[in-house]
Design an enzyme around this catalytic site. Structure first.
Site, PDB file in Angstrom:
ATOM      1  N   LYS A  75      -8.039   5.275  11.193  1.00  8.84           N
ATOM      2  CA  LYS A  75      -8.947   4.758  12.219  1.00  8.84           C
ATOM      3  C   LYS A  75      -8.963   5.696  13.425  1.00  8.84           C
ATOM      4  O   LYS A  75      -9.563   6.751  13.339  1.00  8.84           O
ATOM      5  CB  LYS A  75      -8.573   3.312  12.508  1.00  8.84           C
ATOM      6  CG  LYS A  75      -8.987   2.486  11.284  1.00  8.84           C
ATOM      7  CD  LYS A  75      -8.422   1.134  11.134  1.00  8.84           C
ATOM      8  CE  LYS A  75      -8.919   0.562   9.806  1.00  8.84           C
ATOM      9  NZ  LYS A  75      -8.160  -0.566   9.316  1.00  8.84           N
ATOM     10  N   SER A 125      -9.991  -7.174  13.892  1.00 12.83           N
ATOM     11  CA  SER A 125     -11.118  -6.254  13.734  1.00 12.83           C
ATOM     12  C   SER A 125     -12.440  -6.962  13.459  1.00 12.83           C
ATOM     13  O   SER A 125     -13.482  -6.330  13.451  1.00 12.83           O
ATOM     14  CB  SER A 125     -10.832  -5.269  12.610  1.00 12.83           C
ATOM     15  OG  SER A 125     -10.575  -5.963  11.417  1.00 12.83           O
ATOM     16  N   HIS A 167      -5.971  -1.120  14.474  1.00 13.11           N
ATOM     17  CA  HIS A 167      -7.090  -0.756  15.349  1.00 13.11           C
ATOM     18  C   HIS A 167      -6.674  -0.431  16.783  1.00 13.11           C
ATOM     19  O   HIS A 167      -7.491   0.025  17.570  1.00 13.11           O
ATOM     20  CB  HIS A 167      -8.137  -1.880  15.375  1.00 13.11           C
ATOM     21  CG  HIS A 167      -8.749  -2.117  14.042  1.00 13.11           C
ATOM     22  ND1 HIS A 167      -9.874  -1.451  13.613  1.00 13.11           N
ATOM     23  CD2 HIS A 167      -8.366  -2.918  13.017  1.00 13.11           C
ATOM     24  CE1 HIS A 167     -10.162  -1.835  12.383  1.00 13.11           C
ATOM     25  NE2 HIS A 167      -9.269  -2.727  12.000  1.00 13.11           N
TER      26      HIS A 167
HETATM   27  C1  LIG Z   1      -7.986  -1.118   8.006  1.00 14.43           C
HETATM   28  C2  LIG Z   1      -6.853  -2.067   8.057  1.00 14.43           C
HETATM   29  C3  LIG Z   1      -5.838  -2.015   7.095  1.00 14.43           C
HETATM   30  C4  LIG Z   1      -5.931  -1.132   5.884  1.00 14.43           C
HETATM   31  O1  LIG Z   1      -5.731   0.188   6.184  1.00 14.43           O
HETATM   32  P1  LIG Z   1      -6.201   1.296   5.138  1.00 14.43           P
HETATM   33  O2  LIG Z   1      -5.432   2.497   5.515  1.00 14.43           O
HETATM   34  O3  LIG Z   1      -7.656   1.429   5.277  1.00 14.43           O
HETATM   35  O4  LIG Z   1      -5.803   0.771   3.774  1.00 14.43           O
HETATM   36  C5  LIG Z   1      -4.755  -2.845   7.268  1.00 14.43           C
HETATM   37  N1  LIG Z   1      -4.693  -3.717   8.296  1.00 14.43           N
HETATM   38  C6  LIG Z   1      -5.664  -3.807   9.206  1.00 14.43           C
HETATM   39  C7  LIG Z   1      -5.539  -4.790  10.323  1.00 14.43           C
HETATM   40  C8  LIG Z   1      -6.781  -2.999   9.104  1.00 14.43           C
HETATM   41  O5  LIG Z   1      -7.763  -3.104   9.987  1.00 14.43           O
END
Ligand SMILES: *Cc1c(COP(=O)(O)O)cnc(C)c1O
Length: 387
Positions: free
Chosen positions: A238, A178, A206
């Site tokens: 997301k 990301s 993502h």
């Molecule tokens: C956003 C993200 C997380 C965390 O997810 P949340 O539900 O916001 O705690 C974990 N791993 C990756 C790769 C992320 O981009």
């Protein structure tokens, strides 16, 4: 004493231009947001398909609120598990082609839970150097030995793996990185895992909803299936536009998580209404291709436009677009100038990314319009020229 130490640490951060501040949003997270009583064009966040504010998702959430109330009231193992949770788990398992799926309250907790529940001091974990912080923290708390291989370097990974004498090995990688917008070389990593008798865990936070047929994620994108990746993690916060996360695996993996994952047992279950809203998101992202098609059009427009203007944007066919600036103070100044022009992008600085690689992160969503991409490109050229 303690207060002095903390105050001086905060001052150091400020001097290094690494101090994080929060801006106050007065609206939903859409392409146009309100902040400081003014409208801004926003390219911030992870609401890639625009589902966070979709009327049907909101309606499903309201229906869930009427049926179940607001809070789930308990941990999943102590009565906080509703039919909305159960139905969502089954639908996600079907969608992804896995035996079972388990919902977690956040992606951070899912990664922590999986690694600490399944791995311990005698085990050996290999992860991409740029993996998400939650995976690194999971490894730390598990007590397992862990090594970070060079980003996107399967050769380095295999060299390290072949030297390991541990009985239980795990390779762990983000799907779509990301902070760089690149995809893990998953087909190669699957082959390496198989050759070296290692399990593979992929965090597709993502990619789910955005990549692959019907948004099935990075596995589908590369033509891989459940037996290639023993543990798949995804977030609901997301592309799904709601909240929470899931782990997909076989029966034994999921049952082990229910028994041993402390971040599963010792926390309150997701609100059932959120599970209900997510079921609607899943339906929409599965049935409609137009959001992913829209994204593809906007991504192409941004990449081509940036190239024509001589902006050093990293190549990426994903909604995550990065402009590397280098120094944190320069990057910070640019985001401030963009804000003056009415544009909000994400400012990403160390320690989230390596030193001297501060960058602007531009998130495209299916709800952006072509003219908004053009406005962004124009604003970026203006703030670059003035540097
Ligand atoms: C956003 C993200 C997380 C965390 O997810 P949340 O539900 O916001 O705690 C974990 N791993 C990756 C790769 C992320 O981009």
């Amino acid at each position: 004493m303690m207060v002095n130490i903390l105050a001086s640490k905060l001052q150091q951060l400020q001097q290094a231009n690494l101090y994080r501040t929060r801006y106050i949003l007065q609206s939903a997270k859409e392409p146009l947001v309100r902040h400081n009583d003014r409208a801004f064009l926003s390219f911030s966040g992870n609401n890639y398909l625009g589902l966070a504010n979709h009327p049907e998702v909101i309606a499903a959430c309201k229906k869930g609120l009427d049926q179940y109330g607001v809070g789930s009231g308990a941990s999943s193992v102590l009565g906080g598990y509703s039919c909305a949770h159960h139905a969502l788990e089954e639908e996600l398992a079907n969608f992804l082609g896995y035996e079972r799926v388990l919902l977690f309250s956040t992606g951070y907790m899912a990664n922590l839970g999986v690694i600490t529940a399944l791995y311990t001091t005698s085990d050996h974990i290999f992860m991409d150097r740029l993996n998400h912080a939650s995976l690194v923290d999971g490894c730390r708390y598990s007590g397992a030995r862990f090594e970070r291989y060079q980003h996107q370097n399967p050769r380095d990974l295999e060299l390290r793996l072949t030297k390991s004498k541990a009985k239980n090995k795990l390779i762990c990688t983000d799907g779509l990185f990301s902070m760089d917008g690149d995809l893990a070389h998953l087909s190669e990593i699957v082959a390496i895992a198989r050759r070296n008798n290692s399990w593979l865990m992929v965090d597709d936070a993502h990619g789910i909803g955005v990549l692959g047929c019907q948004g099935r994620g990075i596995l589908d994108h590369f033509g891989l299936v459940a037996k290639d990746v023993q543990i798949l993690v995804g977030t609901l916060s997301k592309a799904f536009g709601t909240f929470g996360a899931f782990v997909a695996g076989n029966e034994v993996v999921i049952e082990s998580l229910i028994q041993f994952a402390r971040s599963y047992m010792y926390t309150t279950a997701l609100p059932p209404a959120i599970a209900g809203a997510t079921r609607m998101s899943l339906k929409l992202l599965q049935q409609d291709d137009w959001r992913r098609d829209r994204l593809a059009v906007l991504i192409k427009r941004f990449q081509e436009g940036a190239r024509n203007l001589g902006l050093q944007v990293l190549p990426s066919n994903t909604p995550i677009q990065l402009l590397i600036i280098g120094q944190s103070d320069e990057a910070q100044k640019m985001t401030l100038r963009l804000k003056q022009l009415g544009v909000i992008v994400d400012l990403i600085r160390p320690p989230t990314v390596p030193n001297n690689t501060a960058r602007l992160r531009i998130s495209l969503t299916a709800n952006h319009m072509e003219e908004q991409i053009d406005f962004l490109l124009e604003a970026l050229t203006k703030v670059m020229v003035r540097m």
